[in-house]
Write a protein that holds these residues in place. Structure first.
Motif, PDB file in Angstrom:
ATOM      1  N   ILE A 227      -8.459   5.113  -2.799  1.00 45.18           N
ATOM      2  CA  ILE A 227      -9.422   4.014  -2.908  1.00 45.18           C
ATOM      3  C   ILE A 227     -10.468   4.221  -1.822  1.00 45.18           C
ATOM      4  O   ILE A 227     -10.142   4.217  -0.635  1.00 45.18           O
TER       5      ILE A 227
ATOM      6  N   VAL B 292      -6.422   4.486   1.444  1.00 47.98           N
ATOM      7  CA  VAL B 292      -7.471   3.470   1.366  1.00 47.98           C
ATOM      8  C   VAL B 292      -8.473   3.745   2.487  1.00 47.98           C
ATOM      9  O   VAL B 292      -8.105   3.756   3.662  1.00 47.98           O
TER      10      VAL B 292
ATOM     11  N   ILE C 190       0.847  -1.189   0.000  1.00 48.06           N
ATOM     12  CA  ILE C 190       0.000   0.000   0.000  1.00 48.06           C
ATOM     13  C   ILE C 190       0.891   1.250   0.000  1.00 48.06           C
ATOM     14  O   ILE C 190       1.733   1.426   0.891  1.00 48.06           O
TER      15      ILE C 190
ATOM     16  N   CYS D  91      -2.624   7.188  -4.848  1.00 50.54           N
ATOM     17  CA  CYS D  91      -3.924   6.599  -5.188  1.00 50.54           C
ATOM     18  C   CYS D  91      -4.931   6.883  -4.068  1.00 50.54           C
ATOM     19  O   CYS D  91      -4.568   6.988  -2.896  1.00 50.54           O
TER      20      CYS D  91
ATOM     21  N   ILE E  17      -1.173  -1.057  -4.470  1.00 52.23           N
ATOM     22  CA  ILE E  17      -1.799   0.265  -4.563  1.00 52.23           C
ATOM     23  C   ILE E  17      -0.680   1.289  -4.746  1.00 52.23           C
ATOM     24  O   ILE E  17       0.172   1.458  -3.869  1.00 52.23           O
TER      25      ILE E  17
END
Length: 372
Positions: free
Chosen positions: A320, A303, A299, A318, A314
């Motif tokens: 999410i 998230v 990661i 990013c 990921i």
């Protein structure tokens, strides 16, 4: 336990849309590390049922891979064990399973060669924990021919995609309607049945001679006035994942502490096939809130309220949110994913954006992961 188990895991379902294109519904990933069928298998094992048959058919390759070793559910034994049955061409029959009753009929030798007096039939696409011994005790105490486990849906929930039933004060089923246009009862069948083995063989053989192939319509509904069919109420968590919406909701339920504790921390346990993967790695810049991150993940971005399945990557920057990322997904840098289910082994290119507006969006991308 004095019963054999049968898990029905062969059906196809168009309501799962692209998610069922390459796997059986019973093989759908759930809660980060499990498959749907793990819950029924674990219940069988925890109820001390030592002999279980899984009837598979549609897109069964990944399901068979998952079931390739029975030791994970403690079925690696000399007496009994785990059996998987697919449709087989014989001198007498060349059909695929034409229904749930026909699936049992084509594997009737399994029941005839068993010696246990009772049979527990369950579906492979439901998420729950249950001691089948309690259902069997109820079945015997009521002198029932068939016992159907049912669940009372909360007011306002749609019951029309299930079988609905009504009972008298003693618990005997008076009305049973399969997927009604308008539901007149909130009591739905969970697809779990207990029946005496010899009686099941007799009913299945009679249905086959009459060219009737569905267990619910051609046995439960047809015989409800002739046989003593009782309902057993389930009060604990139960969910069916046969639609995209219910699959998404069921996974999101595992972000609630009470649901997580019930399945992960309370006895009995839920078992699954174990992969030898390293722990999840959180690099500098990772920001994770209220999410389940599985083994083997890396990661780098943000998230929130999401479930990331095994071996997913990921990228940097990013975001999410409210999404389910299935196994072995690579998400490139600066990507935004919200209210989506990303199919397994997908490669999402950098600087992409996917958002589900009114409905849950299913993302299926087959880009090249490594370009030389």
């Amino acid at each position: 336990m004095r019963a054999v188990g049968i898990i029905l895991a062969g059906g196809n379902n168009n309501r799962m849309r692209e998610l069922s294109n390459k796997r059986a519904i019973a093989a759908m990933p759930v809660a980060g590390s499990y498959r749907s069928i793990d819950f029924a298998l674990s219940n069988m094992s925890n109820s001390h049922i030592q002999k279980v048959a899984v009837l598979t058919q549609y897109n069964s390759r990944s399901l068979h891979e998952h079931l390739s070793s029975s030791k994970w559910w403690d079925f690696g034994r000399k007496q009994g064990g785990l059996f998987t049955f697919t449709p087989t061409i014989t001198a007498d029959n060349s059909f695929w399973y034409r229904g749930t009753a026909d699936a049992i009929y084509q594997n009737l030798d399994f029941l005839k060669k068993s010696h246990e007096p009772y049979v527990v039939i369950a579906s492979g696409d439901c998420i729950y924990k249950m001691d089948y011994n309690k259902v069997l005790e109820y079945h015997i105490s009521k002198k029932a021919d068939i016992t159907v486990v049912y669940k009372e849906l909360p007011p306002g929930e749609d019951a029309t995609r299930f079988g609905t039933l009504k009972m008298d004060d003693d618990g005997r089923i008076q009305e049973f309607e399969e997927k009604p246009m308008v539901a007149t009862s909130n009591n739905i069948s969970t697809g779990i049945y207990v029946i005496r083995r010899r009686q099941l063989i007799e009913l299945i053989e009679k249905s086959a001679t009459e060219e009737r192939h569905d267990f619910v319509k051609d046995i439960l509904i047809r015989y409800k006035g002739l046989k003593r069919i009782y309902g057993y109420r389930m009060d604990s968590y139960w969910s069916n994942i046969s639609t995209v919406e219910s699959y998404y909701k069921t996974n999101m339920d595992f972000l609630k502490k009470d649901v997580r504790d019930y399945f992960f921390k309370q006895y009995p346990d839920v078992y699954s096939k174990i992969d030898d993967l390293p722990p999840a790695k959180y690099n500098p810049g990772a920001n994770v809130k209220n999410s389940l991150i599985s083994s083997g993940c890396i990661i780098n971005g943000t998230v929130e309220n999401s479930i990331i399945f095994k071996k997913s990557f990921i990228g940097n920057n990013c975001v999410i949110k409210n999404s389910i990322i299935l196994n072995d997904v690579y998400i490139g840098d600066n990507t935004c994913i919200e209210n989506c289910i990303v199919e397994s082994r997908d490669t999402i290119r950098a600087n992409s954006c996917y958002k589900g507006e009114e409905d849950i969006r299913i993302v299926v991308e087959k880009n090249d992961r490594y370009i030389i």
